[in-house]
Design a protein around this motif. Structure first.
Motif, short mmCIF file in Angstrom:
data_model
loop_
_atom_site.label_atom_id
_atom_site.label_comp_id
_atom_site.label_asym_id
_atom_site.label_seq_id
_atom_site.Cartn_x
_atom_site.Cartn_y
_atom_site.Cartn_z
N ASP A 80 -2.54 18.95 9.32
CA ASP A 80 -3.47 19.16 10.44
C ASP A 80 -3.65 20.64 10.72
O ASP A 80 -4.78 21.11 10.93
N TRP A 81 -2.55 21.39 10.73
CA TRP A 81 -2.61 22.83 10.94
C TRP A 81 -3.47 23.48 9.86
O TRP A 81 -4.30 24.34 10.15
N GLY A 82 -3.25 23.09 8.61
CA GLY A 82 -4.02 23.65 7.51
C GLY A 82 -5.51 23.39 7.64
O GLY A 82 -6.33 24.28 7.40
N HIS A 83 -5.89 22.17 8.06
CA HIS A 83 -7.31 21.86 8.27
C HIS A 83 -7.90 22.69 9.40
O HIS A 83 -9.03 23.19 9.29
N ARG A 84 -7.14 22.86 10.48
CA ARG A 84 -7.62 23.69 11.59
C ARG A 84 -7.81 25.13 11.13
O ARG A 84 -8.80 25.78 11.47
N ARG A 85 -6.89 25.64 10.34
CA ARG A 85 -7.00 27.00 9.82
C ARG A 85 -8.22 27.16 8.93
O ARG A 85 -8.98 28.12 9.04
N LEU A 86 -8.44 26.19 8.03
CA LEU A 86 -9.61 26.25 7.14
C LEU A 86 -10.91 26.19 7.94
O LEU A 86 -11.87 26.91 7.62
N ASP A 87 -10.95 25.36 8.97
CA ASP A 87 -12.13 25.29 9.83
C ASP A 87 -12.39 26.63 10.52
O ASP A 87 -13.53 27.10 10.59
N ARG A 88 -11.31 27.25 11.03
CA ARG A 88 -11.45 28.55 11.69
C ARG A 88 -11.96 29.59 10.71
O ARG A 88 -12.86 30.36 11.04
N LEU A 89 -11.39 29.63 9.51
CA LEU A 89 -11.84 30.60 8.50
C LEU A 89 -13.31 30.39 8.13
O LEU A 89 -14.06 31.36 7.97
N ALA A 90 -13.73 29.14 8.03
CA ALA A 90 -15.13 28.84 7.70
C ALA A 90 -16.05 29.32 8.82
O ALA A 90 -17.12 29.87 8.56
N ARG A 91 -15.64 29.10 10.06
CA ARG A 91 -16.45 29.55 11.20
C ARG A 91 -16.55 31.08 11.21
O ARG A 91 -17.62 31.64 11.46
N GLU A 92 -15.43 31.75 10.91
CA GLU A 92 -15.43 33.21 10.88
C GLU A 92 -16.33 33.74 9.78
O GLU A 92 -17.06 34.71 9.98
N ARG A 93 -16.32 33.10 8.62
CA ARG A 93 -17.20 33.52 7.52
C ARG A 93 -18.66 33.31 7.86
O ARG A 93 -19.51 34.13 7.55
N ALA A 94 -18.94 32.18 8.51
CA ALA A 94 -20.32 31.87 8.88
C ALA A 94 -20.85 32.85 9.94
O ALA A 94 -22.04 33.16 9.96
N ALA A 95 -19.95 33.32 10.81
CA ALA A 95 -20.35 34.24 11.88
C ALA A 95 -20.57 35.66 11.37
O ALA A 95 -21.26 36.44 12.02
N SER A 96 -20.00 35.99 10.21
CA SER A 96 -20.14 37.38 9.74
C SER A 96 -21.29 37.57 8.79
O SER A 96 -22.06 36.81 8.45
#
Length: 116
Positions: free
Chosen positions: A100-116
């Motif tokens: 679950d932690w890993g999925h949350r981390r991947l989601d956060r990283l994807a959001r950060e990439r999309a925002a930049s």
């Protein structure tokens, strides 16, 4: 990580747990076997990148560590089926929060990439 750590009673519990699932394919195999018993060919089809030799080695290590049960049916051609043991299911449950932690981390990283 040394295979001896899977049975060393003088090591940190997390290290002992990580030693059992150490390797490129063991967590994926554990995840696939959560859904029920699988034949080696089925596992190979689900993980096309794994060689037969590496698959066999990983399953044998997992069997040696008490995570999977290997059942050989006396038919022609021979039929082998792998399934999780109680200890394998227990490990799978213990790893669920890490997943679950890993999925949350991947989601956060994807959001950060999309925002930049």
């Amino acid at each position: 990580m040394a295979r001896s750590r899977t049975q060393d009673t003088e090591v940190c519990g997390v290290s002992a747990a990580v030693a059992v699932v150490h390797g490129k394919w063991k967590t994926l195999l554990l995840w696939l076997l959560e859904s029920g018993p699988h034949r080696p060919g089925e596992l190979r089809r689900r993980i096309p990148e794994i060689s037969e030799k590496v698959l066999t080695q990983a399953l044998r290590e997992m069997e040696s560590d008490g995570l999977v049960h290997r059942e050989v049916h006396d038919v022609t051609p021979p039929k082998t089926v792998y399934s999780l043991t109680g200890e394998g299911r227990e490990l799978s449950v213990a790893l669920a929060p890490l997943s679950d932690w890993g999925h949350r981390r991947l989601d956060r990283l994807a959001r950060e990439r999309a925002a930049s």
